[in-house]
Design an enzyme around this catalytic site. Structure first.
Site, PDB file in Angstrom:
ATOM      1  CD  GLU A 145     -16.071 -19.440 -17.068  1.00 54.25           C
ATOM      2  OE1 GLU A 145     -15.693 -19.262 -18.192  1.00 54.25           O
ATOM      3  OE2 GLU A 145     -15.307 -20.057 -16.355  1.00 54.25           O
TER       4      GLU A 145
ATOM      5  NE  ARG B 192     -16.361 -20.815 -25.012  1.00 52.10           N
ATOM      6  CZ  ARG B 192     -15.755 -22.032 -24.674  1.00 52.10           C
ATOM      7  NH1 ARG B 192     -16.217 -23.177 -25.036  1.00 52.10           N
ATOM      8  NH2 ARG B 192     -14.620 -21.937 -23.539  1.00 52.10           N
TER       9      ARG B 192
ATOM     10  CB  THR C   7     -15.750 -16.437 -23.877  1.00 48.98           C
ATOM     11  OG1 THR C   7     -16.136 -17.812 -23.302  1.00 48.98           O
ATOM     12  CG2 THR C   7     -15.251 -16.366 -25.083  1.00 48.98           C
TER      13      THR C   7
ATOM     14  CE  LYS D 224     -10.178 -19.896 -19.061  1.00 50.62           C
ATOM     15  NZ  LYS D 224     -11.241 -19.654 -19.611  1.00 50.62           N
TER      16      LYS D 224
END
Length: 210
Positions: free
Chosen positions: A40, A44, A68, A128
């Site tokens: 993953e 960011r 994200t 998640k």
């Protein structure tokens, strides 16, 4: 979305922050060599999308995902870069619609029972759990397992070498996400030897009875 087996196939997913896309390919090869195919890349940094594109093109055996993902723009950008799955820290109706539109497997985030129930209503079977430790950790997961048994989780946030196996021992945990496997500092230093040790330790632990 995708079935729990998709996520259970790799108990630990490295959650990676890349500040320089020049490090992406070697990082992916190091993780893949250790048996960690799902990676993953969090969105960011400015280098994230380029890193996903490079890994998708040059390390085809990697299953590179984007973390994200918070809106339609990030979902579509990740899809266009070559992401194979998406991860969102939370879930609103518009975020879920954006994730659905990509047709990719995805993990939407939840940190409360109400949020988890909304995901079940949306037909989601794996979510998640973020931020996991700060939101109740193992105690929360044990408590929610009896009231929402149809939902499994991928805890992320506060997961470390000292606790990840305790999380994986829970029946409603499909996998965990952790940044300790490939810390940003080691990536910036291009310390592939140490990252290899960390990722091999995870893989070996999972193949010795976990």
């Amino acid at each position: 979305m995708s079935a729990p087996d998709y996520w259970r196939s790799q108990p630990v997913i490295p959650v990676v922050v890349i500040n320089d896309s020049a490090n992406a390919v070697q990082l992916a090869r190091t993780l893949v060599d250790a048996g960690l195919l799902k990676i993953e890349i969090t969105l960011r940094t400015e280098a994230a999308l380029k890193s996903i594109e490079l890994i998708a093109n040059e390390v085809p055996e990697a299953i590179v995902g984007a973390g994200t993902v918070v809106n339609e723009k990030t979902a579509q950008s990740a899809l266009n870069a070559g992401a194979k799955y998406l991860v969102s820290p939370g879930a609103t109706p518009s975020v879920l619609a954006s994730l659905d539109a990509t047709k990719l497997p995805y993990l939407p985030g939840a940190a409360t029972v109400s949020e988890a129930l909304l995901l079940v209503e949306h037909g989601i079977s794996t979510a998640k759990f973020f931020p996991a430790v700060e939101s109740g950790g193992i105690a929360w997961l044990k408590a929610v397992s009896s009231v929402i048994p149809q939902l499994s989780f991928c805890p992320t946030g506060g997961i470390s070498p000292s606790n990840y196996q305790d999380f994986l021992a829970l029946p409603n945990v499909a996998c965990v996400g952790g940044s300790w496997v490939a810390p940003s500092k080691l990536i910036a230093e291009q310390n592939w030897t140490e990252i290899s040790k960390l990722s091999n330790a995870v893989f070996n632990n999972e193949n010795n009875g976990k």
